[in-house]
Design a protein around this motif. Structure first.
Motif, mmCIF file in Angstrom:
data_model
loop_
_atom_site.group_PDB
_atom_site.id
_atom_site.type_symbol
_atom_site.label_atom_id
_atom_site.label_comp_id
_atom_site.label_asym_id
_atom_site.label_seq_id
_atom_site.Cartn_x
_atom_site.Cartn_y
_atom_site.Cartn_z
ATOM 1 N N VAL A 391 -90.650 -18.953 58.678
ATOM 2 C CA VAL A 391 -89.681 -18.054 59.300
ATOM 3 C C VAL A 391 -89.377 -18.571 60.700
ATOM 4 C CG1 VAL A 391 -89.170 -15.697 60.019
ATOM 5 C CG2 VAL A 391 -90.585 -16.107 57.982
ATOM 6 N N LYS A 392 -88.104 -18.843 60.970
ATOM 7 C CA LYS A 392 -87.698 -19.356 62.282
ATOM 8 C C LYS A 392 -86.545 -18.519 62.830
ATOM 9 C CE LYS A 392 -86.949 -23.503 60.654
ATOM 10 N NZ LYS A 392 -86.608 -24.930 60.539
ATOM 11 N N TYR A 393 -86.673 -18.144 64.105
ATOM 12 C CA TYR A 393 -85.595 -17.424 64.780
ATOM 13 C C TYR A 393 -85.017 -18.322 65.867
ATOM 14 C CZ TYR A 393 -83.009 -13.966 67.471
ATOM 15 O OH TYR A 393 -82.010 -13.280 68.139
ATOM 16 N N TYR A 394 -83.726 -18.589 65.763
ATOM 17 C CA TYR A 394 -83.009 -19.405 66.735
ATOM 18 C C TYR A 394 -82.460 -18.468 67.812
ATOM 19 C CZ TYR A 394 -83.157 -23.152 63.256
ATOM 20 O OH TYR A 394 -83.573 -24.100 62.363
ATOM 21 N N LEU A 395 -83.061 -18.512 68.989
ATOM 22 C CA LEU A 395 -82.712 -17.586 70.053
ATOM 23 C C LEU A 395 -81.308 -17.860 70.582
ATOM 24 C CD1 LEU A 395 -85.930 -17.653 69.993
ATOM 25 C CD2 LEU A 395 -85.802 -16.903 72.366
ATOM 26 N N PRO A 396 -80.668 -16.848 71.177
ATOM 27 C CA PRO A 396 -79.366 -17.090 71.818
ATOM 28 C C PRO A 396 -79.505 -18.141 72.914
ATOM 29 C CG PRO A 396 -79.793 -14.739 71.599
ATOM 30 C CD PRO A 396 -81.062 -15.434 71.242
ATOM 31 N N LYS A 397 -78.490 -18.955 73.067
ATOM 32 C CA LYS A 397 -78.505 -19.984 74.093
ATOM 33 C C LYS A 397 -78.521 -19.364 75.485
ATOM 34 C CE LYS A 397 -76.378 -24.169 72.250
ATOM 35 N NZ LYS A 397 -75.227 -25.097 72.370
ATOM 36 N N ILE A 398 -79.292 -19.977 76.368
ATOM 37 C CA ILE A 398 -79.283 -19.602 77.778
ATOM 38 C C ILE A 398 -78.817 -20.826 78.545
ATOM 39 C CG2 ILE A 398 -80.632 -18.787 79.742
ATOM 40 C CD1 ILE A 398 -82.577 -17.536 77.777
ATOM 41 N N GLY A 399 -77.556 -20.839 78.916
ATOM 42 C CA GLY A 399 -76.992 -22.020 79.531
ATOM 43 C C GLY A 399 -77.007 -23.174 78.554
ATOM 44 N N LYS A 400 -77.728 -24.249 78.907
ATOM 45 C CA LYS A 400 -77.824 -25.421 78.044
ATOM 46 C C LYS A 400 -79.157 -25.488 77.310
ATOM 47 C CE LYS A 400 -74.702 -28.211 80.886
ATOM 48 N NZ LYS A 400 -74.547 -29.474 81.665
ATOM 49 N N VAL A 401 -79.880 -24.391 77.317
ATOM 50 C CA VAL A 401 -81.194 -24.363 76.680
ATOM 51 C C VAL A 401 -81.095 -23.709 75.307
ATOM 52 C CG1 VAL A 401 -83.560 -23.515 76.833
ATOM 53 C CG2 VAL A 401 -82.384 -24.297 78.895
#
Length: 735
Positions: A391-401
């Protein structure tokens, strides 16, 4: 109640629908529309094809990022990343006639980056290209990739080796889940058929951060074939014939898709006789038969994607114990033999949110393995059931991260049903939690991650104490922290530099912990060690890669230090005439690398010159070499592309000279091996006869009928060479 469920389902379906659309026109450099260009959306797993005006349309795409892959025969593949898919967008593409396939989306590493953007160097090879080299089996094709080799028993059994590490140190993923099939055994092959597999991605080095235990040495990630284009039905048929083994391989596949639903089904059958060595004799009981069946069903829209796949594989394998004895061309296996069947179920789900997504991959594998000595009653019968989750959660982008957090693990049960026990009944539970992120600026990227894993292994007591076949009960727990750090930059246009450092681990397997008897096929008495510790390694990789329209060059180097490396060593005593080998531990190091050159000179656009070299050395800290380290190899290929009228298109001819050097740096039960050079040729293309079109390729391998024994052949101790001259004819067509 049913009415309420129906209303709920319809409401959810309505919620999941969206109207995001991408459309555009695809042309060549002269502004002519290209008809039949395949456009594939990697995140949504949706595809389309351009019409007679070069127009394509993809509907119901998810919000957020999407990568579109444009592919067309004779033109360079293009990849376009769209940062934010919303409503209706237009994307026109101009495609160039290709010299190289410049870039590909890599699935096995985090974030599904293009290879040019990826911090880790990953090799990718299509099954079609491996078959065009005349490879008879999937593992044989893998061994043509620099840095990858195989431990083989004739043509039927092969185990992958990545930079000198194999068995439980190399993890195999197929259909998005880990393949578990008793990898510890020397005579336990890969157990995968190339039918229905599109390509393989090879991670050379520790990938424990992504995949946990057993990925200490690397990962083979097999990508299954894609579904049919939207609103189409297609079928294909393929046939390959092998002169040396009088064998054949047949495959038939059917696919159909709507805008949202997709289906596929595929069957394959392979049969081979005993292989013939250069002097004309056949190696007795190296024959085998394999049946493979695959099916899949998927659904996708703008908010949700789900794919269920099933694979059944059945192998009937002869075990060559008598060397060169009875001479026959029968394909019916004799005793002793193995019967192996795999049932593999996978469910891959993705939920798309406005700025993030969730991947939930579930899998179940049943590996049923039997060994028959002199009758149809199995003396050894093991059933391994494995439930796998990721199970993997792709977090919302923070700037270029960009960042991913996830949990991963498996629950595994091994059960013996025969009178002989190779390993005890046992239950294994793995659990891991990890986080990884990437930060990019300009042509630079930094990627880092950390992970914690726990393995709990419990085995049953079996047998009579102090006698052969006795296993004491075990209750073991293994913990490991691992981390990785990588940096990628472009020194100049087309010149990419990568530097990665990563740790990996491997918990000892049941054979290493519990063995107490004569090991099958090796004629040695093995004694396990219940006090073995976890292997832990640190590997540093450096990669320099240059890619331009007519020239490619890459060089990769690695240094891999392994604490508490587990291996079997002769104790100096015998039991019932068999030499006793104990499982012990010692620090070890492996180092080496690969270099490759590909020239496509202008204006000789029909010519390709390729050369590659691979080397690995493995040493123990207190002196001596590691066992089963592959010999160095230098491979050279000249390839020409051509076309003859309208009846032969996309054609090629290849001349390959592969030189394997001698291997004298040996240890344990290894024996030194001599070097050899093999000459191979190939020819193929697309044939047009009226309205009938089909692909054909003809290969001649070991054309000089050279007698040679690969260093990693398990028949080397008996002085039995590999197969002699072999012609392979393959024909495939779509309907």
């Amino acid at each position: 109640m049913k009415r309420y469920l129906l209303v709920l389902f319809l409401g959810l379906t309505t919620f999941l629908q969206a109207q995001n659309t991408i459309t555009g026109k695809v042309t060549d450099t002269k502004n002519n529309p290209l008809i039949g260009v395949v456009v594939y959306a990697t995140e949504a797993h949706k595809s389309a094809k351009t019409n007679e005006n070069g127009i394509y349309t993809l509907t119901e795409l998810p919000n957020g990022e999407e990568t579109l892959v444009f592919s067309y025969v004779g033109f360079a593949v293009q990849n376009k990343k769209i940062q934010k898919v919303q409503n209706t967008q237009t994307l026109d593409i101009v495609m160039d006639e290709k010299a190289f396939q410049m870039d590909e989306v890599i699935v096995s590493t985090p974030f599904s980056k293009l290879q040019s953007q990826n911090v880790m160097k990953v090799d990718r090879e299509s099954v079609k290209s491996m078959q065009e080299k005349g490879s008879a089996t999937l593992i044989e094709g893998l061994a043509t990739i620099p840095g990858v080799s195989q431990v083989s028993t004739g043509t039927s059994i092969g185990k992958p080796v990545i930079r000198g590490l194999s068995g439980n140190r190399v993890l195999v993923y197929t259909q998005g889940i880990r393949l578990e099939n008793q990898q510890f055994g020397d005579e336990h092959g890969l157990g995968l058929n190339d039918a229905g597999v599109e390509n393989v991605e090879v991670i050379k080095g520790p990938a424990s951060l992504l995949y946990g235990s057993d990925a200490l040495g690397g990962v083979l990630f097999f990508n299954p074939e894609k579904f049919a284009l939207a609103n189409t039905f297609q079928g294909d048929f393929g046939q390959r014939m092998f002169s040396n083994t009088l064998g054949s391989n047949t495959t038939l596949g059917l696919k159909a898709s709507t805008d949202n639903w997709k289906y596929l089904i595929r069957g394959a059958y392979t049969t081979q006789s005993d292989y013939k060595i250069p002097d004309g004799d056949r190696v007795t009981n190296t024959r085998f038969q394999e049946m493979d069946f695959k099916a899949g069903i998927g659904y996708s829209n703008a908010k949700f994607s789900s794919v269920f796949r099933y694979n059944y594989n059945n192998l009937d394998l002869g075990i060559p114990e008598d060397g060169i004895a009875d001479q026959t061309t029968t394909k019916k296996t004799a005793f002793p033999k193995q019967g192996v069947s795999n049932n593999l179920f996978s469910l891959n789900n993705t939920l798309f949110f406005s700025n993030s997504k969730l991947d939930v991959n579930l899998g179940f594998i049943q590996n049923d393995r039997s060994e028959f000595e002199d009758s149809d009653v199995a003396v050894l019968h093991m059933v391994l059931n494995t439930f796998d989750y990721n199970v993997k959660y792709y977090l919302p982008k923070i700037g270029k991260v960009e960042a991913i957090v996830g949990v991963q693990g498996m629950s595994q049960n091994n059960k013996n049903l025969g009178e002989e026990y190779l390993i005890p009944n046992a239950t294994t539970n793995d659990f891991g939690i990890f986080a990884t992120g990437i930060y990019g600026w300009g042509s630079n990227s930094v990627q880092a991650g950390i992970r914690f894993d726990n393995r709990h292994l419990v085995s049953d007591e079996h047998g009579i104490a102090a006698e052969e076949g006795y296993f004491e009960s075990l209750d073991k727990k293994y913990d490991s922290f691992n981390a990785s750090l990588g940096y990628k930059t472009d020194f100049a246009k087309d010149l990419t530099f990568r530097l990665n450092a990563a740790t990996g681990f491997r918990a000892p397997n049941l054979a290493e912990l519990s063995s107490n008897g004569v090991h099958e096929g090796t004629f040695r008495y093995e004694i396990g060690n219940s006090n073995l510790k976890t292997e832990q390694n640190l590997q540093t990789d450096l990669d320099l890669e240059y890619k331009s329209t007519h020239f490619e060059f890459s060089v990769s180097g690695f240094y891999n230090h392994i604490n508490d490396y587990i291996y079997s060593s002769p104790s100096g005593v015998e039991i019932d005439g068999f030499k006793v080998y104990d499982y012990i531990q010692n620090n070890a190091s492996l180092y080496g690398g690969e270099a490759a050159l590909h020239i496509h000179p202008h204006p000789l656009d029909w010519l390709h010159i390729e050369t590659s070299f691979e080397t690995v050395t493995g040493k123990l800290q207190d002196g001596g070499y590691l066992p089963q380290i592959p010999a160095n190899n230098w491979d050279n290929t000249i390839k020409t592309d051509f076309k003859i009228g309208k009846w032969l298109e996309d054609s090629f001819a290849t001349l390959n000279v592969s030189t394997t050097l001698s291997q004298k740096k040996i240890s344990g039960f290894d024996i030194p091996s001599d070097g050899y050079t093999l000459l191979n040729m190939g020819f193929g293309g697309k044939v047009n006869l009226g309205k009938t079109t089909f692909d054909v390729n003809l290969n001649g391998n070991n054309l000089l009928n050279k007698t040679y024994i690969p260093h990693l052949s398990r028949l080397a101790t008996s002085g039995i060479p590999n197969l002699g001259r072999n012609f392979v004819l393959g024909v495939a067509f779509k309907f």
